[in-house]
Design an enzyme around this catalytic site. Sequence first.
Site, mmCIF file in Angstrom:
data_model
loop_
_atom_site.group_PDB
_atom_site.id
_atom_site.type_symbol
_atom_site.label_atom_id
_atom_site.label_comp_id
_atom_site.label_asym_id
_atom_site.label_seq_id
_atom_site.Cartn_x
_atom_site.Cartn_y
_atom_site.Cartn_z
ATOM 1 C CB VAL A 236 38.865 51.489 44.525
ATOM 2 C CG1 VAL A 236 37.438 51.412 44.965
ATOM 3 C CG2 VAL A 236 38.997 51.131 43.074
ATOM 4 C CB ALA B 114 34.088 40.797 47.175
ATOM 5 C CE LYS C 125 32.873 49.947 50.486
ATOM 6 N NZ LYS C 125 34.096 49.382 49.881
ATOM 7 C CD GLU D 38 41.348 32.296 56.389
ATOM 8 O OE1 GLU D 38 40.848 32.327 55.262
ATOM 9 O OE2 GLU D 38 42.388 32.936 56.698
ATOM 10 N N GLY E 266 38.028 36.335 54.807
ATOM 11 C CA GLY E 266 39.118 36.924 54.027
ATOM 12 C C GLY E 266 39.231 38.421 54.161
ATOM 13 C CG HIS F 102 7.445 59.638 39.120
ATOM 14 N ND1 HIS F 102 8.569 60.338 38.741
ATOM 15 C CD2 HIS F 102 6.625 60.521 39.744
ATOM 16 C CE1 HIS F 102 8.422 61.608 39.107
ATOM 17 N NE2 HIS F 102 7.252 61.733 39.729
ATOM 18 C CD GLU G 207 47.052 57.984 40.220
ATOM 19 O OE1 GLU G 207 46.543 57.361 41.162
ATOM 20 O OE2 GLU G 207 47.705 57.427 39.317
HETATM 21 P P1 FAD Z 1 40.612 37.189 50.150
HETATM 22 O O1 FAD Z 1 39.356 37.815 50.536
HETATM 23 O O2 FAD Z 1 41.852 38.001 50.236
HETATM 24 O O3 FAD Z 1 40.752 35.896 51.074
HETATM 25 C C1 FAD Z 1 41.884 35.104 51.066
HETATM 26 C C2 FAD Z 1 41.929 34.305 52.347
HETATM 27 O O4 FAD Z 1 42.936 33.319 52.232
HETATM 28 C C3 FAD Z 1 42.289 35.126 53.584
HETATM 29 O O5 FAD Z 1 41.352 34.879 54.605
HETATM 30 C C4 FAD Z 1 43.670 34.637 53.981
HETATM 31 O O6 FAD Z 1 43.881 34.666 55.379
HETATM 32 C C5 FAD Z 1 43.628 33.214 53.467
HETATM 33 N N1 FAD Z 1 44.937 32.638 53.177
HETATM 34 C C6 FAD Z 1 45.931 33.174 52.425
HETATM 35 N N2 FAD Z 1 46.966 32.305 52.343
HETATM 36 C C7 FAD Z 1 46.610 31.219 53.063
HETATM 37 C C8 FAD Z 1 47.239 29.981 53.359
HETATM 38 N N3 FAD Z 1 48.431 29.672 52.863
HETATM 39 N N4 FAD Z 1 46.581 29.104 54.142
HETATM 40 C C9 FAD Z 1 45.352 29.395 54.636
HETATM 41 N N5 FAD Z 1 44.707 30.541 54.386
HETATM 42 C C10 FAD Z 1 45.328 31.425 53.608
HETATM 43 N N6 FAD Z 1 35.898 44.374 46.652
HETATM 44 C C11 FAD Z 1 34.628 44.608 46.278
HETATM 45 O O7 FAD Z 1 34.107 43.903 45.418
HETATM 46 N N7 FAD Z 1 33.892 45.615 46.850
HETATM 47 C C12 FAD Z 1 34.403 46.422 47.804
HETATM 48 O O8 FAD Z 1 33.709 47.312 48.293
HETATM 49 C C13 FAD Z 1 35.741 46.204 48.215
HETATM 50 N N8 FAD Z 1 36.290 46.981 49.167
HETATM 51 C C14 FAD Z 1 37.573 46.740 49.567
HETATM 52 C C15 FAD Z 1 38.123 47.566 50.525
HETATM 53 C C16 FAD Z 1 39.420 47.367 50.946
HETATM 54 C C17 FAD Z 1 40.015 48.270 52.006
HETATM 55 C C18 FAD Z 1 40.177 46.280 50.409
HETATM 56 C C19 FAD Z 1 41.579 46.029 50.887
HETATM 57 C C20 FAD Z 1 39.641 45.455 49.444
HETATM 58 C C21 FAD Z 1 38.329 45.681 49.007
HETATM 59 N N9 FAD Z 1 37.742 44.897 48.016
HETATM 60 C C22 FAD Z 1 36.461 45.146 47.613
HETATM 61 C C23 FAD Z 1 38.471 43.797 47.379
HETATM 62 C C24 FAD Z 1 38.032 42.442 47.973
HETATM 63 O O9 FAD Z 1 38.243 42.467 49.371
HETATM 64 C C25 FAD Z 1 38.805 41.308 47.333
HETATM 65 O O10 FAD Z 1 38.680 41.380 45.926
HETATM 66 C C26 FAD Z 1 38.276 39.963 47.803
HETATM 67 O O11 FAD Z 1 38.353 39.848 49.204
HETATM 68 C C27 FAD Z 1 39.053 38.828 47.150
HETATM 69 O O12 FAD Z 1 38.543 37.618 47.586
HETATM 70 P P2 FAD Z 1 39.436 36.302 47.621
HETATM 71 O O13 FAD Z 1 38.546 35.224 48.128
HETATM 72 O O14 FAD Z 1 40.115 36.121 46.334
HETATM 73 O O15 FAD Z 1 40.597 36.592 48.685
HETATM 74 P P1 NAI Z 2 43.928 50.724 42.481
HETATM 75 O O1 NAI Z 2 44.575 49.860 41.480
HETATM 76 O O2 NAI Z 2 42.458 50.914 42.456
HETATM 77 O O3 NAI Z 2 44.575 52.174 42.428
HETATM 78 C C1 NAI Z 2 45.930 52.387 42.629
HETATM 79 C C2 NAI Z 2 46.247 53.787 42.162
HETATM 80 O O4 NAI Z 2 47.567 54.085 42.583
HETATM 81 C C3 NAI Z 2 46.222 53.936 40.651
HETATM 82 O O5 NAI Z 2 45.518 55.109 40.323
HETATM 83 C C4 NAI Z 2 47.686 54.022 40.269
HETATM 84 O O6 NAI Z 2 47.914 54.790 39.112
HETATM 85 C C5 NAI Z 2 48.261 54.692 41.498
HETATM 86 N N1 NAI Z 2 49.693 54.449 41.734
HETATM 87 C C6 NAI Z 2 50.380 53.298 41.580
HETATM 88 N N2 NAI Z 2 51.665 53.460 41.947
HETATM 89 C C7 NAI Z 2 51.786 54.746 42.367
HETATM 90 C C8 NAI Z 2 52.852 55.520 42.887
HETATM 91 N N3 NAI Z 2 54.045 54.977 43.067
HETATM 92 N N4 NAI Z 2 52.618 56.808 43.203
HETATM 93 C C9 NAI Z 2 51.375 57.360 43.027
HETATM 94 N N5 NAI Z 2 50.331 56.674 42.539
HETATM 95 C C10 NAI Z 2 50.523 55.376 42.223
HETATM 96 O O7 NAI Z 2 44.411 50.130 43.899
HETATM 97 P P2 NAI Z 2 43.874 50.345 45.368
HETATM 98 O O8 NAI Z 2 43.135 51.621 45.500
HETATM 99 O O9 NAI Z 2 45.030 50.068 46.247
HETATM 100 O O10 NAI Z 2 42.840 49.167 45.525
HETATM 101 C C11 NAI Z 2 43.240 47.815 45.278
HETATM 102 C C12 NAI Z 2 42.099 47.030 44.753
HETATM 103 O O11 NAI Z 2 41.183 46.717 45.787
HETATM 104 C C13 NAI Z 2 41.256 47.769 43.716
HETATM 105 O O12 NAI Z 2 41.819 47.693 42.445
HETATM 106 C C14 NAI Z 2 39.970 47.035 43.780
HETATM 107 O O13 NAI Z 2 40.058 45.913 42.959
HETATM 108 C C15 NAI Z 2 39.890 46.605 45.239
HETATM 109 N N6 NAI Z 2 38.956 47.492 45.943
HETATM 110 C C16 NAI Z 2 37.665 47.576 45.501
HETATM 111 C C17 NAI Z 2 36.772 48.409 46.110
HETATM 112 C C18 NAI Z 2 35.413 48.499 45.569
HETATM 113 O O14 NAI Z 2 35.032 47.661 44.784
HETATM 114 N N7 NAI Z 2 34.626 49.488 45.969
HETATM 115 C C19 NAI Z 2 37.138 49.216 47.269
HETATM 116 C C20 NAI Z 2 38.526 49.090 47.631
HETATM 117 C C21 NAI Z 2 39.377 48.223 46.995
#
Ligand code: FAD
Ligand code: NAI
Length: 468
Positions: free
Chosen positions: A185, A323, A52, A34, A41, A447, A205
């Site tokens: 999202v 995730a 959250k 990492e 991550g 209920h 959007e």
């Molecule tokens: P990541 O969590 O991105 O982890 C990858 C890890 O690899 C990182 O720690 C990084 O530092 C490490 N890494 C990368 N390259 C290297 C390298 N070369 N060597 C060593 N380490 C490296 N998903 C949900 O399901 N529910 C949610 O509510 C949700 N909310 C989100 C809110 C936000 C603001 C964002 C940005 C994302 C959210 N997601 C949510 C999406 C979720 O965070 C990702 O889908 C998830 O973390 C992906 O898991 P992963 O293990 O594939 O990668």
């Molecule tokens: P997203 O894919 O959910 O939404 C991106 C939005 O941007 C789309 O509606 C798309 O049409 C729009 N868009 C793209 N290009 C544009 C442009 N040039 N101008 C205006 N609109 C444009 O991506 P987002 O919100 O960045 O989240 C990334 C990912 O992270 C999600 O797809 C989700 O997988 C994960 N995530 C999940 C959460 C959860 O499970 N609650 C919370 C936050 C993130």
Amino acid sequence: MAEQFDLVIIGSGPGGYVCAIRAAQLGLKVAVVEKNPTFGGTCLNIGCIPSKALLHVSERFHEAGHAFSGMGISCGKPKINVADMQAYKDKVVEANTKGIAFLFRKNKVTSFAGAGRIIAPGHVRVTPSDGAPVDLSAEAIVIATGSDSARLPGLETDEKTILTSTGALALPKVPKSLAVIGAGVIGLELGSVWRRLGAEVTVIEYLDRILPGMDGEIAKVLQRELKKQGFTFRLGAKVTGVKTTRTAAALTIEPASGGKAETLKAEKVLVAIGRTPCTQGLGLEDIGLETDERGRIPVDDGFETKIPGIYAIGDVIAGPMLAHKAEEEGVAVAEILGGLPGEVNHDLIPAVIYTSPEAASIGKTEEQLKEDGADYAVGKFNFMANGRAKAMGETAGFVKILADKTTDRVLGAHILGPMAGEMIHEIAVLMEFSGSAEDLARTCHAHPTLSEAVKEAALAVAGRAIHS
Ligand code: FAD
Ligand code: NAI
């Protein structure tokens, strides 16, 4: 001499750390590489967990300011101390990331701090930010390097005025105005946080709807609810330019189909237009591993790349960037390596949007069923008619269940309402067992619970809901 492991995982996000723990449980000698100072991550550090925490705090703040007086609670106008809120968020993140360190110790997973690079199949070089590189060798390598915020060409994110989600999670004060590019999202969740705390939020959007991919009816009603909360939506619009000063930005916006440009000024701009897989620096080009047109690593059903012994999971491969999807894939790979039949049902990955009301979804949307030419029945039930929702004062939204007209098998379910993200799972379990709407409808639900709305929607599939 390289240290020898059964499995080396690059990345400790939900994909990587869960894979490591499961593989260790199955008796494999596991290393995790990492590059971030803490484990967990995107999800734990700058994603799911901190977002959250802020959603929770801002929702309580909004409730205190808007709902309490109507329930007989008087406590004056609530005030937000953003520094304290951020400290709360940081504490939540720290507790979670430390939890992973504890689990690694408990399961005897060895961690290496630094950037991992595959120098050859079976060989990973770890380069720490300071100090000499360390070489590891392994029977199997799992790439779990996740994703990063997609950037909009011409809009350089400085995390001061133009923000990615990471900057929007760390603002030191409530901005007067926030322009959000992308009604996905992240845009709606982080837009909600700052809107509830007082920012004027405008979402721009490109498409003519919010949340592409979600059931259209859910998206429409959620948009209406967010408008009531003070969101402004500019759908079918694109940002074509930006001028920034130290304290604000002026965005040039045009209709997506072309037309007259206008200017939108905002103190902060959040770019939330999706995420791109992280594959740079992994050495993929040296070992002949190409990515697809969206930068993702192609894998087979067992998550193996075209190079035997190299696997990939989570955001770095195809599928929803969630995730729990990454976690399931991590477990599947560990089980395959441990000699078990690991697999993931990608048709049943729940999705939850933690707005208020929450939106949750599993299986097919109505749009997808129409496109498939499926013969389906719809059962719907509004929270307005649910006793518990009324008692909570949270009656917006509905449950919608889509079932095959002939077999009654549930094909999809969509919930907009309080705790939707919790309620979706009884339908997920039902669908994993190929259950019918009648199975759900005949299951006794306590209920008064919000889940009774799920039962009623299931009854409504056969036109026999009791309370509507
Ligand atoms: P990541 O969590 O991105 O982890 C990858 C890890 O690899 C990182 O720690 C990084 O530092 C490490 N890494 C990368 N390259 C290297 C390298 N070369 N060597 C060593 N380490 C490296 N998903 C949900 O399901 N529910 C949610 O509510 C949700 N909310 C989100 C809110 C936000 C603001 C964002 C940005 C994302 C959210 N997601 C949510 C999406 C979720 O965070 C990702 O889908 C998830 O973390 C992906 O898991 P992963 O293990 O594939 O990668
Ligand atoms: P997203 O894919 O959910 O939404 C991106 C939005 O941007 C789309 O509606 C798309 O049409 C729009 N868009 C793209 N290009 C544009 C442009 N040039 N101008 C205006 N609109 C444009 O991506 P987002 O919100 O960045 O989240 C990334 C990912 O992270 C999600 O797809 C989700 O997988 C994960 N995530 C999940 C959460 C959860 O499970 N609650 C919370 C936050 C993130």
